[in-house]
Design a protein around this motif. Structure first.
Motif, PDB file in Angstrom:
ATOM      1  N   PRO A  37       0.827  -1.216   0.000  1.00  0.00           N
ATOM      2  CA  PRO A  37       0.000   0.000   0.000  1.00  0.00           C
ATOM      3  C   PRO A  37       0.861   1.266   0.000  1.00  0.00           C
ATOM      4  CG  PRO A  37      -0.833  -1.583   1.602  1.00  0.00           C
ATOM      5  CD  PRO A  37       0.465  -2.129   1.107  1.00  0.00           C
ATOM      6  N   GLU A  38       0.430   2.252  -0.774  1.00  0.00           N
ATOM      7  CA  GLU A  38       1.126   3.538  -0.780  1.00  0.00           C
ATOM      8  C   GLU A  38       0.911   4.235   0.556  1.00  0.00           C
ATOM      9  OE1 GLU A  38       1.142   4.865  -5.460  1.00  0.00           O
ATOM     10  OE2 GLU A  38      -0.428   5.613  -4.144  1.00  0.00           O
ATOM     11  N   GLU A  39       1.943   4.877   1.038  1.00  0.00           N
ATOM     12  CA  GLU A  39       1.849   5.593   2.303  1.00  0.00           C
ATOM     13  C   GLU A  39       1.085   6.899   2.114  1.00  0.00           C
ATOM     14  OE1 GLU A  39       5.932   5.991   3.424  1.00  0.00           O
ATOM     15  OE2 GLU A  39       5.985   4.017   4.378  1.00  0.00           O
ATOM     16  N   ALA A  40       0.342   7.284   3.144  1.00  0.00           N
ATOM     17  CA  ALA A  40      -0.420   8.524   3.085  1.00  0.00           C
ATOM     18  C   ALA A  40       0.522   9.716   2.969  1.00  0.00           C
ATOM     19  CB  ALA A  40      -1.303   8.660   4.321  1.00  0.00           C
ATOM     20  N   SER A  41       0.042  10.762   2.308  1.00  0.00           N
ATOM     21  CA  SER A  41       0.849  11.958   2.106  1.00  0.00           C
ATOM     22  C   SER A  41      -0.028  13.188   2.235  1.00  0.00           C
ATOM     23  CB  SER A  41       1.503  11.929   0.717  1.00  0.00           C
ATOM     24  OG  SER A  41       2.040  13.186   0.367  1.00  0.00           O
ATOM     25  N   TRP A  42       0.577  14.285   2.738  1.00  0.00           N
ATOM     26  CA  TRP A  42      -0.159  15.542   2.832  1.00  0.00           C
ATOM     27  C   TRP A  42      -0.553  16.060   1.450  1.00  0.00           C
ATOM     28  CZ3 TRP A  42      -2.004  17.247   7.291  1.00  0.00           C
ATOM     29  CH2 TRP A  42      -1.387  16.856   8.477  1.00  0.00           C
ATOM     30  N   PHE A  43       0.171  15.636   0.410  1.00  0.00           N
ATOM     31  CA  PHE A  43      -0.030  16.178  -0.928  1.00  0.00           C
ATOM     32  C   PHE A  43      -1.028  15.359  -1.756  1.00  0.00           C
ATOM     33  CE2 PHE A  43       4.321  17.050   0.500  1.00  0.00           C
ATOM     34  CZ  PHE A  43       4.287  18.434   0.514  1.00  0.00           C
ATOM     35  N   VAL A  44      -1.504  14.257  -1.201  1.00  0.00           N
ATOM     36  CA  VAL A  44      -2.453  13.396  -1.926  1.00  0.00           C
ATOM     37  C   VAL A  44      -3.746  13.326  -1.131  1.00  0.00           C
ATOM     38  CG1 VAL A  44      -2.872  11.087  -2.839  1.00  0.00           C
ATOM     39  CG2 VAL A  44      -0.556  12.047  -2.883  1.00  0.00           C
ATOM     40  N   PHE A  72     -10.691   7.311  -5.598  1.00  0.00           N
ATOM     41  CA  PHE A  72      -9.407   6.880  -5.058  1.00  0.00           C
ATOM     42  C   PHE A  72      -8.280   7.727  -5.640  1.00  0.00           C
ATOM     43  CE2 PHE A  72     -12.163   3.103  -5.090  1.00  0.00           C
ATOM     44  CZ  PHE A  72     -12.164   2.803  -3.740  1.00  0.00           C
ATOM     45  N   TYR A  73      -7.335   8.067  -4.754  1.00  0.00           N
ATOM     46  CA  TYR A  73      -6.171   8.864  -5.151  1.00  0.00           C
ATOM     47  C   TYR A  73      -4.865   8.194  -4.733  1.00  0.00           C
ATOM     48  CZ  TYR A  73      -9.980  12.214  -5.358  1.00  0.00           C
ATOM     49  OH  TYR A  73     -11.177  12.835  -5.639  1.00  0.00           O
ATOM     50  N   ARG A  74      -4.984   7.142  -3.969  1.00  0.00           N
ATOM     51  CA  ARG A  74      -3.816   6.450  -3.429  1.00  0.00           C
ATOM     52  C   ARG A  74      -4.083   4.953  -3.464  1.00  0.00           C
ATOM     53  NH1 ARG A  74      -2.567   4.904   1.877  1.00  0.00           N
ATOM     54  NH2 ARG A  74      -4.501   5.843   2.610  1.00  0.00           N
ATOM     55  N   MET A  75      -3.057   4.188  -3.828  1.00  0.00           N
ATOM     56  CA  MET A  75      -3.196   2.743  -3.915  1.00  0.00           C
ATOM     57  C   MET A  75      -3.206   2.123  -2.522  1.00  0.00           C
ATOM     58  SD  MET A  75      -3.474   1.524  -6.998  1.00  0.00           S
ATOM     59  CE  MET A  75      -3.145   1.893  -8.719  1.00  0.00           C
ATOM     60  N   ASP A  76      -4.398   1.790  -2.061  1.00  0.00           N
ATOM     61  CA  ASP A  76      -4.558   1.112  -0.778  1.00  0.00           C
ATOM     62  C   ASP A  76      -5.432  -0.109  -1.033  1.00  0.00           C
ATOM     63  OD1 ASP A  76      -5.596   0.248   1.773  1.00  0.00           O
ATOM     64  OD2 ASP A  76      -4.889   2.150   2.603  1.00  0.00           O
TER      65      ASP A  76
END
Length: 257
Positions: A162-169, A179-183
């Motif tokens: 899983p992609e880690e969370a980011s302030w920019f996403v 969805f904006y991040r691969m989880d």
């Protein structure tokens, strides 16, 4: 008549320099420590890049068994090249918004979606497959019907955690299936897929009927500016030492005069 001449300032002056000297010494030690830490990070990043480069060019291996899922780690398993067989469940397709820059592999650029489709397996739990990129105007599966392949297929690609969370996403909105991040856990829950593997497979650039989705877009890029950062910290430490030396030399000249 009282003596109004000032007392000698030698001892008091030296005591007055004690605390500034200690602060400067502590700051110097911190700056040197930060530079050394960046060099250590650079060595770690170089080793990581070598491992990833070896993995992505290795022959494909079977997926890890379910018993090994809990022990998967980024350092040991991320970007492993794998092969898996199964049947796509196109009815539970999910789209992850992305923007492909000019440096991205493949001819398609700009805004679009990564098509994530469950692959149903006869010999293991289902696994989500990132089949690749489609432009905004090909979001509807009906516009790329040729790529909705039926029957059993073999997918070769890279194992991704899983992609880690980011302030920019932005955060995923499972209720709206935005969805904006691969989880994989969030995507699987949103499409009603139970028991899915806790990772995805980024499909490689194997030909797809109709040309979409366009696979093989995994970015193998890790920022590696640690040497630059180390030189910056060491430079600041050197500048601090130079300023302190200049102040001491100036003070000695004044006292000698």
């Amino acid at each position: 008549m009282p003596d109004l001449r000032p007392a000698a300032a030698g001892g008091g002056g030296r005591r007055g320099l004690l605390w500034p000297a200690l602060v400067a010494l502590a700051a110097f030690a911190v700056l040197v420590g930060l530079g050394t830490w960046q060099l250590q990070r650079r060595a770690w990043k170089d080793a990581l890049l070598q491992r990833v480069e070896a993995r992505i060019h290795a022959p494909p291996a079977p997926l890890p068994p379910p018993a090994a899922f809990a022990g998967l780690t980024r350092e040991a398993d991320e970007y492993r090249r794998v092969a898996v067989r199964g049947t796509f469940d196109h009815g539970r397709e999910a789209l992850v918004f992305t923007v492909r820059g000019t440096d991205a592999p493949g001819p398609l650029k700009g805004q679009g979606f990564l098509v994530v489709t469950p692959l149903m397996r006869a010999d293991g739990p289902p696994v989500l497959v990132n089949r690749g990129f489609v432009p905004l105007d090909r979001r509807d599966p009906a516009t790329r019907a040729a790529g909705q392949v039926a029957g059993e297929v073999e997918v070769t690609g890279l194992l991704r955690l899983p992609e880690e969370a980011s302030w920019f996403v932005p955060a995923n909105d499972a209720a709206r299936r935005a969805f904006y991040r691969m989880d994989p856990a969030e995507i699987a829950a949103a499409v009603g897929l139970a028991g899915a593997a806790p990772f995805l497979v980024d499909a490689d650039a194997a030909p797809v009927p109709g040309g979409l989705p366009e696979g093989g877009g995994t970015r193998i890029a890790f920022p590696n500016r640690h040497l630059e950062y180390a030189l910056t910290w060491y430079g600041l430490a050197g500048a601090l030492a130079g300023v302190c030396a200049a102040l001491l030399w100036s003070r000695r000249r004044r006292r000698a005069a």
